[in-house]
Design an enzyme around this catalytic site. Structure first.
Site, PDB file in Angstrom:
ATOM      1  N   CYS A  31      -1.523  67.382   3.514  1.00  0.00           N
ATOM      2  CA  CYS A  31      -2.640  68.250   3.102  1.00  0.00           C
ATOM      3  C   CYS A  31      -3.552  67.604   2.063  1.00  0.00           C
ATOM      4  O   CYS A  31      -4.636  68.111   1.796  1.00  0.00           O
ATOM      5  CB  CYS A  31      -2.097  69.579   2.591  1.00  0.00           C
ATOM      6  SG  CYS A  31      -1.081  70.422   3.814  1.00  0.00           S
ATOM      7  N   HIS A  44      -7.261  73.118  -2.123  1.00  0.00           N
ATOM      8  CA  HIS A  44      -6.516  73.208  -0.858  1.00  0.00           C
ATOM      9  C   HIS A  44      -6.045  74.657  -0.707  1.00  0.00           C
ATOM     10  O   HIS A  44      -5.537  75.259  -1.661  1.00  0.00           O
ATOM     11  CB  HIS A  44      -5.329  72.248  -0.917  1.00  0.00           C
ATOM     12  CG  HIS A  44      -4.377  72.401   0.217  1.00  0.00           C
ATOM     13  ND1 HIS A  44      -4.794  72.561   1.521  1.00  0.00           N
ATOM     14  CD2 HIS A  44      -3.009  72.428   0.246  1.00  0.00           C
ATOM     15  CE1 HIS A  44      -3.722  72.677   2.296  1.00  0.00           C
ATOM     16  NE2 HIS A  44      -2.636  72.606   1.555  1.00  0.00           N
ATOM     17  N   ASN A  53      -3.151  77.998   5.914  1.00  0.00           N
ATOM     18  CA  ASN A  53      -3.176  76.604   5.456  1.00  0.00           C
ATOM     19  C   ASN A  53      -3.474  75.695   6.655  1.00  0.00           C
ATOM     20  O   ASN A  53      -2.635  75.543   7.540  1.00  0.00           O
ATOM     21  CB  ASN A  53      -1.809  76.287   4.834  1.00  0.00           C
ATOM     22  CG  ASN A  53      -1.691  74.857   4.338  1.00  0.00           C
ATOM     23  OD1 ASN A  53      -2.522  74.003   4.654  1.00  0.00           O
ATOM     24  ND2 ASN A  53      -0.652  74.598   3.566  1.00  0.00           N
TER      25      ASN A  53
END
Ligand code: COA
Length: 336
Positions: A118, A258, A288
């Protein structure tokens, strides 16, 4: 970075998400959970997921087309592709090679994947900064794309609730006006806590030797450990990144973190003492989406009027590895 390095301009951005929406209520058909449990712990209401043969390649290609168009460039202008993919549909050819092929780009354009989960968009921006800064390449396409929904264990209610699919892309180029759009950027890793989030590759030993242990190849996550690690490590790291940029936290217009968990976003917001309008969160609708989450939040934030361009933003990401990174960037008019 030394002054002799060429400055970098963020020229264009784009994103793409699948049409199919899976709500928290839909997930109650798979396991014992509830919208209330998921929403209060994560801030997620729904996520987009691929269906049929749709994949991260399709999403990454569309996001890249938009980014190239916004950059005012033609496909022929791109001279390098870096794809930030956690687990692309094919390990090889890489996601970047798949996207290069889809564009029909010439074979002098190198294309490679770079795995930092990520944190991938910030990691790839650092790599591009080095490549452009040294004069090796001029116009680099960064593309972050994942189809996490194919990688989670849909029986694991602790992990599968979190992830969604999507792609974000950014075209970066040499800043001919001499103004660097990256005011500061730092990336870190700690492989010693890699067990917090991991995904094995399937495989068996040669039948002529002792067999290895069988592994499953879905995403495994120790959610509490990840949470604790992030809220204890990122704040000081972000402070250092802000200091390095020469700006104060108050001077930076937006925090674009994020999108992993709304509570983590709120912890960062509290630390920076930012009002809600400076913090970009769309986790409610997408979950996510790995490295794509920052560019999706950025471009969608502009489209929805939450972000005004001609401004600055603090990006910060973290993910499997563990890896993490932060950057203070300039958002020029017209990038998306
Ligand atoms: N619905 C209902 N109950 C659930 C559930 C769900 N979807 N998922 C887990 N539970 C249960 C567990 O079984 C456990 O029950 P028990 O106490 O009877 O054993 C209980 O809820 C608590 O589980 P736990 O995993 O400790 O929950 P948590 O409060 O830590 O929340 C996360 C789980 C995943 C939401 C949270 O840890 C998190 O978001 N961590 C960060 C993860 C992250 O950011 N990852 C991305 C990195 S890029």
């Amino acid at each position: 970075m030394q002054n002799s390095y060429k400055p970098l301009r963020i020229a264009g951005m784009g994103y793409s998400v699948p049409e199919t929406i899976i709500t928290n209520d839909d997930l109650t058909k798979l396991y014992d959970t509830s919208d209330e449990w998921i929403y209060t712990r994560t801030g997620i209401k729904e996520r987009r997921i691929v269906s049929g043969n749709e994949s991260a390649v399709d999403l990454g290609f569309i996001a890249s087309q938009k980014a190239i168009e916004k950059a005012g460039m033609k496909v022929e202008d791109i001279d390098c592709i870096i794809a930030a993919a956690s687990a692309p549909p094919q390990l090889y050819p890489s996601l970047a090679c798949n996207i290069q092929a889809r564009f029909g780009m010439a074979n002098h354009v190198p294309a490679f994947d770079m795995t930092a989960a990520c944190s991938g968009l910030i990691y790839s921006l650092q790599v591009a900064r080095g490549l452009i800064g040294s004069g090796l390449y001029k116009n680099i396409l960064l593309v972050a794309a994942d189809n996490n929904s194919r990688l989670v264990d849909w029986n694991d209610r602790g992990t599968s609730i979190l992830f969604g699919d999507g792609a974000g892309a950014m075209v970066v180029t040499e800043a001919e006006d001499g103004i660097d759009d990256v005011l500061s950027l730092d990336i870190r890793a700690d492989g010693s806590i890699g067990q917090y989030i991991y995904m094995n590759m399937p495989g068996k030993n040669c039948p002529l030797v002792e067999p290895c242990d069988e592994v499953d190849s879905t995403i495994h996550m120790a959610g509490r450990d990840v949470y604790k690690f992030v809220v204890t490590t990122l704040p000081d790291f972000i402070d250092e990144c802000i200091e390095e940029s020469g700006m104060s936290a108050d001077d930076i217009d937006y925090l674009i973190p994020h999108q992993a968990n709304q509570r983590i976003i709120e912890a960062m917001q509290a630390r920076l003492k930012y009002p809600d309008e400076k913090v970009i969160s769309n986790i409610e609708y997408y979950g996510n989406t790995s490295a794509a989450s920052i560019p999706i939040a950025l471009v969608e934030g502009v489209e929805k009027g939450k972000i005004k361009l001609n401004s600055t933003a603090l990006l910060c990401g973290f993910g499997a590895g563990m890896t993490w990174g932060a950057a203070v960037i300039r958002l020029r008019e017209g990038i998306c």
